[in-house]
Design a protein around this motif. Structure first.
Motif, PDB file in Angstrom:
ATOM      1  N   MET A   1      -2.426  -2.080  13.985  1.00  0.00           N
ATOM      2  CA  MET A   1      -3.182  -0.995  14.552  1.00  0.00           C
ATOM      3  C   MET A   1      -4.269  -1.572  15.461  1.00  0.00           C
ATOM      4  SD  MET A   1      -5.051   2.026  12.537  1.00  0.00           S
ATOM      5  CE  MET A   1      -6.758   2.214  12.880  1.00  0.00           C
ATOM      6  N   LYS A   2      -4.438  -0.972  16.611  1.00  0.00           N
ATOM      7  CA  LYS A   2      -5.447  -1.434  17.547  1.00  0.00           C
ATOM      8  C   LYS A   2      -6.632  -0.481  17.552  1.00  0.00           C
ATOM      9  CE  LYS A   2      -2.617  -4.151  20.549  1.00  0.00           C
ATOM     10  NZ  LYS A   2      -2.653  -4.756  21.846  1.00  0.00           N
ATOM     11  N   THR A   3      -7.797  -1.054  17.835  1.00  0.00           N
ATOM     12  CA  THR A   3      -9.033  -0.273  17.915  1.00  0.00           C
ATOM     13  C   THR A   3      -9.701  -0.567  19.254  1.00  0.00           C
ATOM     14  OG1 THR A   3     -10.322  -2.025  16.892  1.00  0.00           O
ATOM     15  CG2 THR A   3      -9.371  -0.383  15.406  1.00  0.00           C
ATOM     16  N   LEU A   4     -10.734   0.209  19.570  1.00  0.00           N
ATOM     17  CA  LEU A   4     -11.491  -0.038  20.791  1.00  0.00           C
ATOM     18  C   LEU A   4     -12.135  -1.409  20.723  1.00  0.00           C
ATOM     19  CD1 LEU A   4     -13.321   3.352  21.339  1.00  0.00           C
ATOM     20  CD2 LEU A   4     -11.317   2.491  22.534  1.00  0.00           C
ATOM     21  N   SER A   5     -12.081  -2.117  21.819  1.00  0.00           N
ATOM     22  CA  SER A   5     -12.691  -3.433  21.888  1.00  0.00           C
ATOM     23  C   SER A   5     -14.207  -3.299  22.006  1.00  0.00           C
ATOM     24  CB  SER A   5     -12.136  -4.188  23.091  1.00  0.00           C
ATOM     25  OG  SER A   5     -12.604  -5.493  23.119  1.00  0.00           O
ATOM     26  N   PHE A   6     -14.922  -4.287  21.456  1.00  0.00           N
ATOM     27  CA  PHE A   6     -16.376  -4.294  21.560  1.00  0.00           C
ATOM     28  C   PHE A   6     -16.791  -5.575  22.249  1.00  0.00           C
ATOM     29  CE2 PHE A   6     -20.558  -5.540  20.196  1.00  0.00           C
ATOM     30  CZ  PHE A   6     -21.272  -4.375  20.403  1.00  0.00           C
ATOM     31  N   PRO A   7     -17.636  -5.557  23.232  1.00  0.00           N
ATOM     32  CA  PRO A   7     -18.236  -4.363  23.811  1.00  0.00           C
ATOM     33  C   PRO A   7     -17.198  -3.580  24.607  1.00  0.00           C
ATOM     34  CG  PRO A   7     -18.916  -6.287  25.054  1.00  0.00           C
ATOM     35  CD  PRO A   7     -18.103  -6.781  23.887  1.00  0.00           C
ATOM     36  N   ARG A   9     -15.101  -2.025  27.327  1.00  0.00           N
ATOM     37  CA  ARG A   9     -14.790  -2.494  28.668  1.00  0.00           C
ATOM     38  C   ARG A   9     -13.445  -1.932  29.112  1.00  0.00           C
ATOM     39  NH1 ARG A   9     -14.297  -6.624  25.108  1.00  0.00           N
ATOM     40  NH2 ARG A   9     -12.323  -7.705  24.975  1.00  0.00           N
ATOM     41  N   ILE A  10     -13.156  -2.114  30.369  1.00  0.00           N
ATOM     42  CA  ILE A  10     -11.896  -1.681  30.959  1.00  0.00           C
ATOM     43  C   ILE A  10     -10.997  -2.906  31.097  1.00  0.00           C
ATOM     44  CG2 ILE A  10     -10.825  -0.565  32.958  1.00  0.00           C
ATOM     45  CD1 ILE A  10     -12.716   1.260  31.355  1.00  0.00           C
ATOM     46  N   ASP A  11      -9.714  -2.772  30.724  1.00  0.00           N
ATOM     47  CA  ASP A  11      -8.804  -3.913  30.837  1.00  0.00           C
ATOM     48  C   ASP A  11      -8.205  -4.011  32.237  1.00  0.00           C
ATOM     49  OD1 ASP A  11      -6.785  -2.008  30.960  1.00  0.00           O
ATOM     50  OD2 ASP A  11      -5.968  -2.451  28.980  1.00  0.00           O
ATOM     51  N   GLN A  12      -7.255  -4.917  32.430  1.00  0.00           N
ATOM     52  CA  GLN A  12      -6.666  -5.177  33.743  1.00  0.00           C
ATOM     53  C   GLN A  12      -5.887  -3.981  34.282  1.00  0.00           C
ATOM     54  OE1 GLN A  12      -6.358  -6.775  30.882  1.00  0.00           O
ATOM     55  NE2 GLN A  12      -5.544  -8.819  31.108  1.00  0.00           N
ATOM     56  N   THR A  13      -5.415  -3.108  33.407  1.00  0.00           N
ATOM     57  CA  THR A  13      -4.628  -1.954  33.843  1.00  0.00           C
ATOM     58  C   THR A  13      -5.497  -0.743  34.166  1.00  0.00           C
ATOM     59  OG1 THR A  13      -4.302  -1.118  31.587  1.00  0.00           O
ATOM     60  CG2 THR A  13      -2.689  -2.717  32.419  1.00  0.00           C
ATOM     61  N   GLY A  14      -6.814  -0.869  33.975  1.00  0.00           N
ATOM     62  CA  GLY A  14      -7.713   0.242  34.245  1.00  0.00           C
ATOM     63  C   GLY A  14      -7.914   1.172  33.061  1.00  0.00           C
ATOM     64  N   ARG A  15      -7.419   0.761  31.915  1.00  0.00           N
ATOM     65  CA  ARG A  15      -7.570   1.559  30.693  1.00  0.00           C
ATOM     66  C   ARG A  15      -8.624   0.937  29.788  1.00  0.00           C
ATOM     67  NH1 ARG A  15      -1.284   2.845  29.119  1.00  0.00           N
ATOM     68  NH2 ARG A  15      -0.871   4.086  30.984  1.00  0.00           N
ATOM     69  N   THR A  16      -8.991   1.676  28.766  1.00  0.00           N
ATOM     70  CA  THR A  16      -9.928   1.169  27.778  1.00  0.00           C
ATOM     71  C   THR A  16      -9.313  -0.034  27.073  1.00  0.00           C
ATOM     72  OG1 THR A  16     -10.865   3.352  27.433  1.00  0.00           O
ATOM     73  CG2 THR A  16     -11.181   1.746  25.672  1.00  0.00           C
ATOM     74  N   ALA A  17     -10.043  -1.135  27.004  1.00  0.00           N
ATOM     75  CA  ALA A  17      -9.552  -2.351  26.344  1.00  0.00           C
ATOM     76  C   ALA A  17      -9.445  -2.114  24.847  1.00  0.00           C
ATOM     77  CB  ALA A  17     -10.481  -3.521  26.637  1.00  0.00           C
ATOM     78  N   MET A  18      -8.363  -2.596  24.272  1.00  0.00           N
ATOM     79  CA  MET A  18      -8.120  -2.448  22.846  1.00  0.00           C
ATOM     80  C   MET A  18      -8.125  -3.837  22.192  1.00  0.00           C
ATOM     81  SD  MET A  18      -7.859   0.799  22.698  1.00  0.00           S
ATOM     82  CE  MET A  18      -7.151   1.271  21.149  1.00  0.00           C
ATOM     83  N   ALA A  19      -8.428  -3.849  20.901  1.00  0.00           N
ATOM     84  CA  ALA A  19      -8.462  -5.105  20.143  1.00  0.00           C
ATOM     85  C   ALA A  19      -7.483  -5.035  18.990  1.00  0.00           C
ATOM     86  CB  ALA A  19      -9.866  -5.358  19.608  1.00  0.00           C
ATOM     87  N   GLY A  20      -6.757  -6.125  18.781  1.00  0.00           N
ATOM     88  CA  GLY A  20      -5.868  -6.226  17.632  1.00  0.00           C
ATOM     89  C   GLY A  20      -6.679  -6.531  16.379  1.00  0.00           C
ATOM     90  N   PRO A  21      -6.034  -6.620  15.226  1.00  0.00           N
ATOM     91  CA  PRO A  21      -6.766  -6.845  13.968  1.00  0.00           C
ATOM     92  C   PRO A  21      -7.628  -8.098  13.946  1.00  0.00           C
ATOM     93  CG  PRO A  21      -4.480  -6.255  13.532  1.00  0.00           C
ATOM     94  CD  PRO A  21      -4.601  -6.439  15.011  1.00  0.00           C
ATOM     95  N   ASP A  22      -7.129  -9.215  14.488  1.00  0.00           N
ATOM     96  CA  ASP A  22      -7.910 -10.459  14.481  1.00  0.00           C
ATOM     97  C   ASP A  22      -9.126 -10.353  15.395  1.00  0.00           C
ATOM     98  OD1 ASP A  22      -6.178 -11.627  12.688  1.00  0.00           O
ATOM     99  OD2 ASP A  22      -4.956 -12.556  14.258  1.00  0.00           O
ATOM    100  N   ASP A  23      -8.915  -9.810  16.590  1.00  0.00           N
ATOM    101  CA  ASP A  23     -10.031  -9.647  17.527  1.00  0.00           C
ATOM    102  C   ASP A  23     -11.048  -8.647  16.995  1.00  0.00           C
ATOM    103  OD1 ASP A  23      -9.050 -11.475  19.368  1.00  0.00           O
ATOM    104  OD2 ASP A  23      -7.885  -9.963  20.436  1.00  0.00           O
ATOM    105  N   GLU A  24     -10.566  -7.584  16.372  1.00  0.00           N
ATOM    106  CA  GLU A  24     -11.481  -6.581  15.819  1.00  0.00           C
ATOM    107  C   GLU A  24     -12.389  -7.198  14.765  1.00  0.00           C
ATOM    108  OE1 GLU A  24     -11.559  -2.485  13.197  1.00  0.00           O
ATOM    109  OE2 GLU A  24      -9.852  -3.836  13.090  1.00  0.00           O
ATOM    110  N   LEU A  25     -11.817  -8.003  13.876  1.00  0.00           N
ATOM    111  CA  LEU A  25     -12.602  -8.639  12.824  1.00  0.00           C
ATOM    112  C   LEU A  25     -13.636  -9.594  13.416  1.00  0.00           C
ATOM    113  CD1 LEU A  25     -13.049  -8.752   9.831  1.00  0.00           C
ATOM    114  CD2 LEU A  25     -11.238 -10.448   9.673  1.00  0.00           C
TER     115      LEU A  25
END
Length: 119
Positions: A1-7, A9-25
Motif C-alpha cells: 500500500m502506498k501513502t502520500l510522500s513527506f514532504p 511534492r509532485i513526482d515526474q508525471t505531475g501527480r502527487t508523489a507516493m511512498a512505498g512502505p519502506d520510504d513511508e517508515l
C-alpha cells in the motif's frame, strides 16, 4: 500500500508523489526525530525534541540525553512498527545526525537510516 510522500511534492508525471512502505517508515522516523513536542496542534506529544539539543554543549551527557529522547519517541510512536536495535547521535555545530538501526516488526528485516537535520 502506498501513502502520500513527506514532504508533499509532485513526482515526474505531475501527480502527487507516493511512498512505498519502506520510504513511508523512513519518512515517519525523520518527522518524529525533528519535530519538537507541542509543535503539532492535534498531537501535542508527537516528536522527540532532539533537535533542540544542537544548542547544548557537546558532551557525553548531551549524547546520552539525545539517545534517550529519540529512543522514547520511537517507542511511543513507532513501537508497533519497529524494534530499535541501536541509536547513534552526533551534534556538530548546527547539524544533528541520528543513525538508527532497527528491525521492522512485519517483515523482521533489519534496516539502517541516517537522518540529518539542520536547525
Amino acid at each position: 500500500m502506498k501513502t502520500l510522500s513527506f514532504p508533499y511534492r509532485i513526482d515526474q508525471t505531475g501527480r502527487t508523489a507516493m511512498a512505498g512502505p519502506d520510504d513511508e517508515l523512513r519518512e515517519l522516523i525523520e518527522q518524529l526525530l525533528f519535530v519538537a513536542p507541542g509543535e503539532r496542534v492535534m498531537r501535542p506529544t508527537f516528536g522527540s525534541g532532539a533537535a533542540q539539543l544542537v544548542f547544548a554543549p557537546a558532551s557525553e551527557q548531551m549524547a546520552a540525553t539525545a539517545q534517550h529522547l529519540v529512543q522514547g519517541a520511537l517507542q511511543a510512536w513507532l513501537g508497533d512498527r519497529i524494534l530499535v536495535e541501536g541509536i547513534d547521535v552526533q551534534a556538530e555545530e548546527s547539524v544533528l545526525t541520528v543513525t538508527l538501526r532497527y528491525r521492522t516488526r512485519i517483515t523482521a528485516e533489519t534496516r539502517s537510516v541516517v537522518v540529518r537535520g539542520q536547525v
